[in-house]
Design an enzyme around this catalytic site. Structure first.
Site, PDB file in Angstrom:
ATOM      1  N   LYS A 183       0.975  -1.473  -0.351  1.00  0.00           N
ATOM      2  CA  LYS A 183       0.234   0.079  -0.120  1.00  0.00           C
ATOM      3  C   LYS A 183       1.405   0.795   0.150  1.00  0.00           C
ATOM      4  O   LYS A 183       1.414   2.151   1.282  1.00  0.00           O
ATOM      5  CB  LYS A 183      -0.675   0.091   1.134  1.00  0.00           C
ATOM      6  CG  LYS A 183      -1.976   1.245   0.873  1.00  0.00           C
ATOM      7  CD  LYS A 183      -2.609   0.959   2.514  1.00  0.00           C
ATOM      8  CE  LYS A 183      -1.805   2.723   3.392  1.00  0.00           C
ATOM      9  NZ  LYS A 183      -2.038   3.903   2.401  1.00  0.00           N
ATOM     10  N   GLY A 235       6.890   5.115   8.077  1.00  0.00           N
ATOM     11  CA  GLY A 235       5.970   5.956   8.992  1.00  0.00           C
ATOM     12  C   GLY A 235       6.429   6.665   9.623  1.00  0.00           C
ATOM     13  O   GLY A 235       7.255   6.550  10.979  1.00  0.00           O
ATOM     14  N   SER A 236       5.135   7.426   9.965  1.00  0.00           N
ATOM     15  CA  SER A 236       5.142   8.241  11.672  1.00  0.00           C
ATOM     16  C   SER A 236       5.646   7.302  12.945  1.00  0.00           C
ATOM     17  O   SER A 236       4.898   5.984  13.080  1.00  0.00           O
ATOM     18  CB  SER A 236       4.422   9.387  11.725  1.00  0.00           C
ATOM     19  OG  SER A 236       2.807   7.965  11.759  1.00  0.00           O
ATOM     20  N   THR A 237       5.810   7.640  13.881  1.00  0.00           N
ATOM     21  CA  THR A 237       6.513   6.651  14.854  1.00  0.00           C
ATOM     22  C   THR A 237       4.905   6.552  15.391  1.00  0.00           C
ATOM     23  O   THR A 237       4.793   5.140  16.024  1.00  0.00           O
ATOM     24  CB  THR A 237       7.218   7.521  16.415  1.00  0.00           C
ATOM     25  OG1 THR A 237       8.421   7.312  15.722  1.00  0.00           O
ATOM     26  CG2 THR A 237       7.214   6.599  17.799  1.00  0.00           C
ATOM     27  N   VAL A 239       2.033   6.409  13.933  1.00  0.00           N
ATOM     28  CA  VAL A 239       1.332   4.966  13.687  1.00  0.00           C
ATOM     29  C   VAL A 239       2.134   3.700  13.758  1.00  0.00           C
ATOM     30  O   VAL A 239       1.580   2.515  13.970  1.00  0.00           O
ATOM     31  CB  VAL A 239       1.207   5.447  11.450  1.00  0.00           C
ATOM     32  CG1 VAL A 239       0.276   4.383  11.245  1.00  0.00           C
ATOM     33  CG2 VAL A 239       0.183   6.472  12.184  1.00  0.00           C
ATOM     34  N   GLY A 240       2.984   3.583  13.820  1.00  0.00           N
ATOM     35  CA  GLY A 240       4.198   2.298  13.893  1.00  0.00           C
ATOM     36  C   GLY A 240       3.266   2.252  15.206  1.00  0.00           C
ATOM     37  O   GLY A 240       3.575   0.615  15.146  1.00  0.00           O
ATOM     38  N   GLU A 257      10.201   1.562  10.293  1.00  0.00           N
ATOM     39  CA  GLU A 257      11.293   2.225   9.928  1.00  0.00           C
ATOM     40  C   GLU A 257       9.556   3.702  10.358  1.00  0.00           C
ATOM     41  O   GLU A 257       9.514   4.006   9.921  1.00  0.00           O
ATOM     42  CB  GLU A 257      11.584   1.987   8.450  1.00  0.00           C
ATOM     43  CG  GLU A 257      11.558   0.373   8.201  1.00  0.00           C
ATOM     44  CD  GLU A 257      13.478   1.102   8.862  1.00  0.00           C
ATOM     45  OE1 GLU A 257      14.054   2.074   9.810  1.00  0.00           O
ATOM     46  OE2 GLU A 257      14.232   0.030   8.489  1.00  0.00           O
ATOM     47  N   CYS A 291      12.926  11.590   6.864  1.00  0.00           N
ATOM     48  CA  CYS A 291      12.952  10.847   8.303  1.00  0.00           C
ATOM     49  C   CYS A 291      14.302  11.056   8.885  1.00  0.00           C
ATOM     50  O   CYS A 291      14.399  11.177  10.368  1.00  0.00           O
ATOM     51  CB  CYS A 291      13.004   9.061   7.986  1.00  0.00           C
ATOM     52  SG  CYS A 291      13.776   7.956   6.206  1.00  0.00           S
ATOM     53  N   GLU A 391       9.606  15.534  15.486  1.00  0.00           N
ATOM     54  CA  GLU A 391       9.800  15.885  13.803  1.00  0.00           C
ATOM     55  C   GLU A 391       8.969  16.925  13.323  1.00  0.00           C
ATOM     56  O   GLU A 391       7.319  16.816  13.656  1.00  0.00           O
ATOM     57  CB  GLU A 391       9.457  14.331  14.148  1.00  0.00           C
ATOM     58  CG  GLU A 391      10.082  14.573  12.281  1.00  0.00           C
ATOM     59  CD  GLU A 391       9.033  12.647  11.494  1.00  0.00           C
ATOM     60  OE1 GLU A 391       8.465  11.986  11.586  1.00  0.00           O
ATOM     61  OE2 GLU A 391      10.321  12.348  11.218  1.00  0.00           O
TER      62      GLU A 391
HETATM   63  P1  NAD Z   1       2.282   8.019   8.169  1.00  0.00           P
HETATM   64  O1  NAD Z   1       3.119   7.082   9.721  1.00  0.00           O
HETATM   65  O2  NAD Z   1       0.907   8.972   8.409  1.00  0.00           O
HETATM   66  O3  NAD Z   1       1.585   7.431   6.852  1.00  0.00           O
HETATM   67  C1  NAD Z   1       2.572   5.988   6.330  1.00  0.00           C
HETATM   68  C2  NAD Z   1       1.619   5.091   6.185  1.00  0.00           C
HETATM   69  O4  NAD Z   1       1.010   4.968   6.416  1.00  0.00           O
HETATM   70  C3  NAD Z   1       1.011   5.417   4.855  1.00  0.00           C
HETATM   71  O5  NAD Z   1       0.599   4.850   3.348  1.00  0.00           O
HETATM   72  C4  NAD Z   1      -0.794   5.306   5.961  1.00  0.00           C
HETATM   73  O6  NAD Z   1      -1.712   5.668   4.380  1.00  0.00           O
HETATM   74  C5  NAD Z   1      -0.240   5.044   6.568  1.00  0.00           C
HETATM   75  N1  NAD Z   1      -1.445   4.861   7.683  1.00  0.00           N
HETATM   76  C6  NAD Z   1      -1.452   5.349   8.359  1.00  0.00           C
HETATM   77  N2  NAD Z   1      -1.853   5.353   9.679  1.00  0.00           N
HETATM   78  C7  NAD Z   1      -2.515   3.801   9.322  1.00  0.00           C
HETATM   79  C8  NAD Z   1      -3.426   2.867  10.560  1.00  0.00           C
HETATM   80  N3  NAD Z   1      -3.043   3.257  11.392  1.00  0.00           N
HETATM   81  N4  NAD Z   1      -3.193   1.440   9.614  1.00  0.00           N
HETATM   82  C9  NAD Z   1      -1.848   1.410   9.073  1.00  0.00           C
HETATM   83  N5  NAD Z   1      -1.500   1.986   8.488  1.00  0.00           N
HETATM   84  C10 NAD Z   1      -1.500   3.485   8.232  1.00  0.00           C
HETATM   85  O7  NAD Z   1       3.433   8.635   7.994  1.00  0.00           O
HETATM   86  P2  NAD Z   1       3.856   9.628   7.081  1.00  0.00           P
HETATM   87  O8  NAD Z   1       3.383  11.179   7.004  1.00  0.00           O
HETATM   88  O9  NAD Z   1       2.906   9.293   5.523  1.00  0.00           O
HETATM   89  O10 NAD Z   1       4.936   9.877   6.183  1.00  0.00           O
HETATM   90  C11 NAD Z   1       5.698  10.657   7.709  1.00  0.00           C
HETATM   91  C12 NAD Z   1       7.020   9.975   8.056  1.00  0.00           C
HETATM   92  O11 NAD Z   1       7.187   8.778   8.381  1.00  0.00           O
HETATM   93  C13 NAD Z   1       7.470  10.110   9.653  1.00  0.00           C
HETATM   94  O12 NAD Z   1       7.834  10.634  10.647  1.00  0.00           O
HETATM   95  C14 NAD Z   1       8.963   9.682   9.175  1.00  0.00           C
HETATM   96  O13 NAD Z   1      10.282   9.933   9.312  1.00  0.00           O
HETATM   97  C15 NAD Z   1       8.493   8.717   9.042  1.00  0.00           C
HETATM   98  N6  NAD Z   1       9.556   7.675   7.893  1.00  0.00           N
HETATM   99  C16 NAD Z   1      10.286   7.191   8.482  1.00  0.00           C
HETATM  100  C17 NAD Z   1      11.275   6.325   7.293  1.00  0.00           C
HETATM  101  C18 NAD Z   1      12.678   6.105   7.946  1.00  0.00           C
HETATM  102  O14 NAD Z   1      13.303   4.852   7.410  1.00  0.00           O
HETATM  103  N7  NAD Z   1      13.094   5.401   8.987  1.00  0.00           N
HETATM  104  C19 NAD Z   1      11.337   6.978   6.420  1.00  0.00           C
HETATM  105  C20 NAD Z   1      10.471   7.622   5.368  1.00  0.00           C
HETATM  106  C21 NAD Z   1       9.305   8.227   6.725  1.00  0.00           C
END
Ligand code: NAD
Length: 488
Positions: A183, A235-237, A239-240, A257, A291, A391
């Protein structure tokens, strides 16, 4: 004039079992440089995700597990062919990435997309080097380990390096013989969809790669799905954390990540001109939506003024411009929402008493509704201010002065994140000492942000766990089986 859209962007569909299918609901994907909708994208429902998971499972198990049984060399050849196709279509893919994300075409064309091909080739080669061990236990046994694919991998990626971050997961997952439900982020699905077409062209069997577009709800469905064995998330911490909690119900394997607030420590004995360039690259590359952005710059007090002067002089030349212009180095923020978040942090910095020394404003490019922000630098920042703790994920640098380098390291570490860090000094012993003290997954010395397909990347602390890139990634995409043959 902002450059007109050269490519016609077709509406998005879902890729399931090598077929393109429509969904009941759709959403628009926006060009951040103009604020205009580029095209409509399918929003995968629960049933759509079910179908994608079934297709991925069948690809693993049907015909006696044809994909699983395909030789590693053949899998590697398919992945290599996909890399060739990425290169063949690199101009189109780069343009799609820039249209969807707002990043300068220079970055898409000469950094992101070449690295996608490079990462795929690294794992194409690695496919034939994935093996277990024979273990000498006792005379009456022949004991060994096997590395087997985990199964169906759900991949969820963010919008900042859309296809590149997908390739970091796809490369090892496919090399190890897994199948995939991927996705992309709702803001930036275009390159992943085009990549899906290329995977079919390369000859990947039906169901090996499925692309389901959608937002958080589609992501949640993937995480909760009992037919998925592992989640690879970037993605974000916040959501992680939600994913980790939710994946516990089905005890899925998870790699995360996540975010960062990376410290970049500049000592007085460094090459200051090099450090200035590194600092700019560290925070303004990718509009700061990176990130591992070097968003906290620790500068040694005795060179602070000289460094700041050089930094500001360079930043003034770096103004936001049309992302499709090859000369542009600062593009558009990915979305209106993200732009408001970044502007909110700039206000917070001012309120908390940090000194705004460059930028700080939204920019309107020739009256367009695009989401542009000036590269912004705050001086006199304290490590406990909001702009130094959280961040921002935008082009905002917080400068913190220090007199004692051990104190700088201690402050650098006193943050929940631990993704990356850098140190600038000509003293090699000091460089090694500091890099050992820093709690971060990557430490750069006298450079910033360099990556290689062969080098592991990932976080300490709340920046996540698991490593992507390099040979270590294989550990996260295989199960380790022990076999004991009784010889007695
Ligand atoms: P996000 O966490 O909002 O979204 C990331 C993905 O998760 C998207 O595809 C989104 O649709 C999906 N998502 C959102 N909520 C979800 C849920 N509850 N369950 C499952 N999937 C869900 O992050 P973002 O705003 O798209 O990206 C920015 C973040 O990503 C920043 O915090 C950045 O630091 C991090 N990031 C980390 C790395 C790394 O390698 N560590 C690399 C790039 C980005």
């Amino acid at each position: 004039m902002l450059t007109a859209t050269k490519s016609r962007v077709a509406p998005g569909r879902l890729l399931i079992n090598n077929e393109w299918i429509d969904a009941e609901k759709h959403f628009g994907t926006v060009n951040p440089a103009t604020g205009e909708v580029l095209t409509q994208i399918a929003e995968a429902s629960k049933q759509d995700v079910n179908r994608a998971v079934e297709a991925a499972r069948r690809a693993l198990e049907d015909r006696g597990g044809a994909w699983r049984k395909m030789s590693a060399s053949e899998r590697g050849r398919l992945i290599w062919k996909l890399a060739d196709l990425v290169e063949k279509n690199i101009d189109e893919l780069a343009e799609l990435e820039t249209l969807d994300n707002g990043k300068p075409i220079f970055e898409s064309r000469y950094v992101d997309l070449p690295m996608v091909a490079d990462v795929l080739r690294y794992y194409a080669g690695l496919a034939t080097k994935i093996h277990g061990d024979t273990v000498n236990t006792n005379e009456t046994a022949f004991t060994y380990t096997l590395r087997e694919p985990v199964g169906v991998v759900g991949m969820i990626v963010p919008w900042n390096f859309p296809l590149l971050l997908a390739s970091w997961k796809l490369g090892p997952a496919l090399a190890c013989g897994n199948t995939v439900v991927l996705k992309p982020a709702e803001q930036t699905p275009l390159t992943t969809l085009r990549f899906g077409e290329l995977a079919i062209e390369a000859g990947f069997p039906a169901g090996v790669l499925n692309v389901v577009t959608g937002g958080a709800e589609t992501g949640r469905t993937i995480v909760q799905h009992p037919g998925i064995d592992k989640i690879a998330f970037t993605g974000s911490t916040s959501v992680g954390k939600e994913i980790m909690r939710s994946a516990a119900d089905t005890l899925k394997r998870v790699t995360l990540e996540l975010g960062g607030k990376s410290p970049n420590i500049v000592c007085a004995d460094s090459d200051l001109d090099g450090a200035v360039k590194g600092a700019i690259n560290g925070i303004f590359y990718g509009k700061g939506e990176v990130c591992n952005a070097g968003s906290r710059l620790f500068i040694e007090g005795k060179v602070r003024d000289e460094f700041t002067e050089k930094l500001v002089a360079r930043v003034k030349k770096m103004q936001p411009a049309d992302p499709l212009d090859p000369k542009t180095r600062m593009g558009a923020i990915v979305s209106q929402e993200q732009m408001q978040t970044v502007l909110g942090y700039i206000e917070s910095g001012k309120k908390e008493g940090a000194k705004l020394i460059a930028g700080g404003n939204r920019v309107s490019l020739e009256g367009s509704k695009g989401f542009f922000i000036e590269p912004t630098i705050f001086g006199d920042v304290k490590n406990d201010m909001q702009i130094a703790r959280e961040e921002i994920f935008g082009p905002v640098l917080s400068m913190i002065a220090f007199d004692d380098v051990d104190e700088a390291v201690q402050q650098a570490n006193s943050n929940p994140y631990g993704l990356a860090a850098a140190v600038w000094t000509r003293d090699i012993k000091k460089a090694h000492h500091i890099s050992r003290q820093l709690r971060a997954g990557t430490v750069w010395i006298n450079t910033y942000g360099l990556m290689d397909a062969a080098l592991p990347f990932g976080g300490y602390k709340q920046s996540g766990f698991g490593r992507e890139l390099g040979a270590h990634a294989v550990e996260h995409y295989t199960e380790l089986k022990t076999v004991w043959l009784n010889m007695a």
